[in-house]
Motif scaffolding. Structure first.
Motif, PDB file in Angstrom:
ATOM      1  N   LEU A 151      19.105  -1.720   9.835  1.00 40.11           N
ATOM      2  CA  LEU A 151      19.401  -1.193  11.161  1.00 40.11           C
ATOM      3  C   LEU A 151      18.173  -1.348  12.043  1.00 40.11           C
ATOM      4  O   LEU A 151      17.071  -0.943  11.655  1.00 40.11           O
ATOM      5  CB  LEU A 151      19.789   0.285  11.083  1.00 40.11           C
ATOM      6  CG  LEU A 151      20.001   0.987  12.427  1.00 40.11           C
ATOM      7  CD1 LEU A 151      21.277   0.476  13.101  1.00 40.11           C
ATOM      8  CD2 LEU A 151      20.057   2.503  12.244  1.00 40.11           C
ATOM      9  N   ILE A 152      18.332  -1.963  13.210  1.00 27.81           N
ATOM     10  CA  ILE A 152      17.241  -2.037  14.186  1.00 27.81           C
ATOM     11  C   ILE A 152      17.274  -0.752  14.992  1.00 27.81           C
ATOM     12  O   ILE A 152      18.152  -0.555  15.844  1.00 27.81           O
ATOM     13  CB  ILE A 152      17.386  -3.271  15.102  1.00 27.81           C
ATOM     14  CG1 ILE A 152      17.285  -4.554  14.260  1.00 27.81           C
ATOM     15  CG2 ILE A 152      16.301  -3.266  16.178  1.00 27.81           C
ATOM     16  CD1 ILE A 152      17.540  -5.828  15.050  1.00 27.81           C
ATOM     17  N   ASP A 153      16.360   0.151  14.704  1.00 31.77           N
ATOM     18  CA  ASP A 153      16.371   1.493  15.275  1.00 31.77           C
ATOM     19  C   ASP A 153      15.784   1.507  16.687  1.00 31.77           C
ATOM     20  O   ASP A 153      14.777   2.166  16.968  1.00 31.77           O
ATOM     21  CB  ASP A 153      15.604   2.453  14.365  1.00 31.77           C
ATOM     22  CG  ASP A 153      15.864   3.909  14.724  1.00 31.77           C
ATOM     23  OD1 ASP A 153      16.872   4.175  15.406  1.00 31.77           O
ATOM     24  OD2 ASP A 153      15.054   4.770  14.324  1.00 31.77           O
ATOM     25  N   MET A 182      27.314  -3.713  15.435  1.00 30.31           N
ATOM     26  CA  MET A 182      26.717  -2.678  16.270  1.00 30.31           C
ATOM     27  C   MET A 182      27.008  -1.315  15.676  1.00 30.31           C
ATOM     28  O   MET A 182      28.148  -1.036  15.268  1.00 30.31           O
ATOM     29  CB  MET A 182      27.267  -2.751  17.701  1.00 30.31           C
ATOM     30  CG  MET A 182      26.945  -4.032  18.446  1.00 30.31           C
ATOM     31  SD  MET A 182      25.170  -4.291  18.703  1.00 30.31           S
ATOM     32  CE  MET A 182      24.796  -2.929  19.817  1.00 30.31           C
ATOM     33  N   VAL A 183      25.998  -0.454  15.631  1.00 33.17           N
ATOM     34  CA  VAL A 183      26.152   0.912  15.130  1.00 33.17           C
ATOM     35  C   VAL A 183      25.562   1.865  16.156  1.00 33.17           C
ATOM     36  O   VAL A 183      24.338   1.925  16.321  1.00 33.17           O
ATOM     37  CB  VAL A 183      25.448   1.089  13.764  1.00 33.17           C
ATOM     38  CG1 VAL A 183      25.577   2.542  13.300  1.00 33.17           C
ATOM     39  CG2 VAL A 183      26.029   0.147  12.729  1.00 33.17           C
ATOM     40  N   LYS A 184      26.427   2.560  16.877  1.00 34.79           N
ATOM     41  CA  LYS A 184      25.986   3.510  17.904  1.00 34.79           C
ATOM     42  C   LYS A 184      25.008   2.864  18.884  1.00 34.79           C
ATOM     43  O   LYS A 184      23.969   3.436  19.228  1.00 34.79           O
ATOM     44  CB  LYS A 184      25.355   4.740  17.251  1.00 34.79           C
ATOM     45  CG  LYS A 184      26.327   5.545  16.396  1.00 34.79           C
ATOM     46  CD  LYS A 184      25.659   6.771  15.794  1.00 34.79           C
ATOM     47  CE  LYS A 184      26.652   7.568  14.939  1.00 34.79           C
ATOM     48  NZ  LYS A 184      26.031   8.773  14.341  1.00 34.79           N
ATOM     49  N   GLY A 185      25.343   1.664  19.322  1.00 33.25           N
ATOM     50  CA  GLY A 185      24.527   0.979  20.323  1.00 33.25           C
ATOM     51  C   GLY A 185      23.318   0.258  19.775  1.00 33.25           C
ATOM     52  O   GLY A 185      22.535  -0.308  20.544  1.00 33.25           O
ATOM     53  N   LYS A 186      23.152   0.269  18.451  1.00 32.50           N
ATOM     54  CA  LYS A 186      22.009  -0.399  17.825  1.00 32.50           C
ATOM     55  C   LYS A 186      22.497  -1.566  16.967  1.00 32.50           C
ATOM     56  O   LYS A 186      23.567  -1.491  16.350  1.00 32.50           O
ATOM     57  CB  LYS A 186      21.215   0.585  16.965  1.00 32.50           C
ATOM     58  CG  LYS A 186      20.633   1.751  17.754  1.00 32.50           C
ATOM     59  CD  LYS A 186      19.916   2.739  16.839  1.00 32.50           C
ATOM     60  CE  LYS A 186      19.359   3.914  17.633  1.00 32.50           C
ATOM     61  NZ  LYS A 186      18.676   4.911  16.768  1.00 32.50           N
ATOM     62  N   LEU A 187      21.720  -2.623  16.917  1.00 33.53           N
ATOM     63  CA  LEU A 187      22.071  -3.785  16.113  1.00 33.53           C
ATOM     64  C   LEU A 187      21.840  -3.514  14.628  1.00 33.53           C
ATOM     65  O   LEU A 187      20.811  -2.949  14.248  1.00 33.53           O
ATOM     66  CB  LEU A 187      21.245  -4.999  16.546  1.00 33.53           C
ATOM     67  CG  LEU A 187      21.714  -5.719  17.818  1.00 33.53           C
ATOM     68  CD1 LEU A 187      20.603  -6.622  18.338  1.00 33.53           C
ATOM     69  CD2 LEU A 187      22.974  -6.532  17.529  1.00 33.53           C
TER      70      LEU A 187
END
Length: 228
Positions: free
Chosen positions: A162-164, A198-203
């Protein structure tokens, strides 16, 4: 005021400085502004970039805690900043006057060597980024940017990384030197192949090796393959 900041010699924070606070979407400086200082980030993030004559924005790096902004102005013959420094997350920093920092470096060889090492590493990061942009075209620009983002802001999970960091497709395009439309299309292709999501706006990168293979990644040290 003397305070320890992990990652930098204590001698640096012993130099006369001011504590400054900046809100998101303000600027430390703009391209063409007269040089007034160098900044050591204590908290928050700053985006370093440039606007081309055609109006296209190019983002070179994102700086966070313990990093210095405006360091390339040291001992410069040009009295102006060459890039923009935009605050993208509320920040607190130490601001040094250029003349105070230059005088200290001129008389403190150990600190000067540490500075040269740090600046040399940043130059290598920039050179490698441009290498990917030039050698591998649009795919290289996007894939290498995603790889760098995972090295800087990646959180490893069972199904990938996850790119935080929340980035719009336009902001991602700015890192790649491309238009938003091209990035949209390429990300859509990667999503269809289940390589990213995409996870909650994150790549979320599901297959980092696929990206590395796509640009013939040489597995350089992570210290040189970062976006910050």
């Amino acid at each position: 005021m003397n305070e320890e900041i992990v990652g930098f010699p204590k001698e640096l924070t012993s130099i006369k400085h001011e504590i400054r606070e900046y809100k998101k979407d303000t600027f430390l400086f703009r391209e063409g502004d007269p040089i007034k200082g160098t900044y050591l980030i204590r908290s928050g993030k700053v985006q370093i970039g440039k606007i081309t004559p055609e109006g296209r924005e190019l983002t070179l790096r994102i700086c966070g805690p313990t990093q210095i902004v405006g360091e390339i102005t040291l001992f410069s013959v040009d009295p102006r900043y060459m890039l923009d420094a935009k605050v993208i997350e509320d920040m607190v920093c130490l601001k040094f006057k250029i003349e105070d920092l230059e005088e200290t470096l001129s008389h403190n060889s150990e600190l000067a060597v540490e500075f040269m090492k740090w600046m040399g590493m940043n130059h290598q990061k920039t050179q490698m980024k441009f290498r990917d942009l030039l050698l591998h075209g649009k795919k290289g620009a996007l894939y290498s940017t995603l790889i760098r983002l995972t090295n800087s802001y990646g959180v490893k999970e069972e199904s990938g990384i996850l790119i935080d960091l929340i980035l719009t497709n336009q902001e991602l395009a700015n890192f790649c030197g491309m238009t938003r439309e091209v990035v949209n299309r390429m990300l859509s292709d990667l999503k269809k192949q289940n390589k990213v999501s995409m996870v909650k706006g994150k790549l979320f990168i599901h297959d980092i090796q696929y990206l590395k293979d796509g640009i013939n990644c040489e597995n350089c040290p992570i210290a040189f393959c970062r976006i910050d």
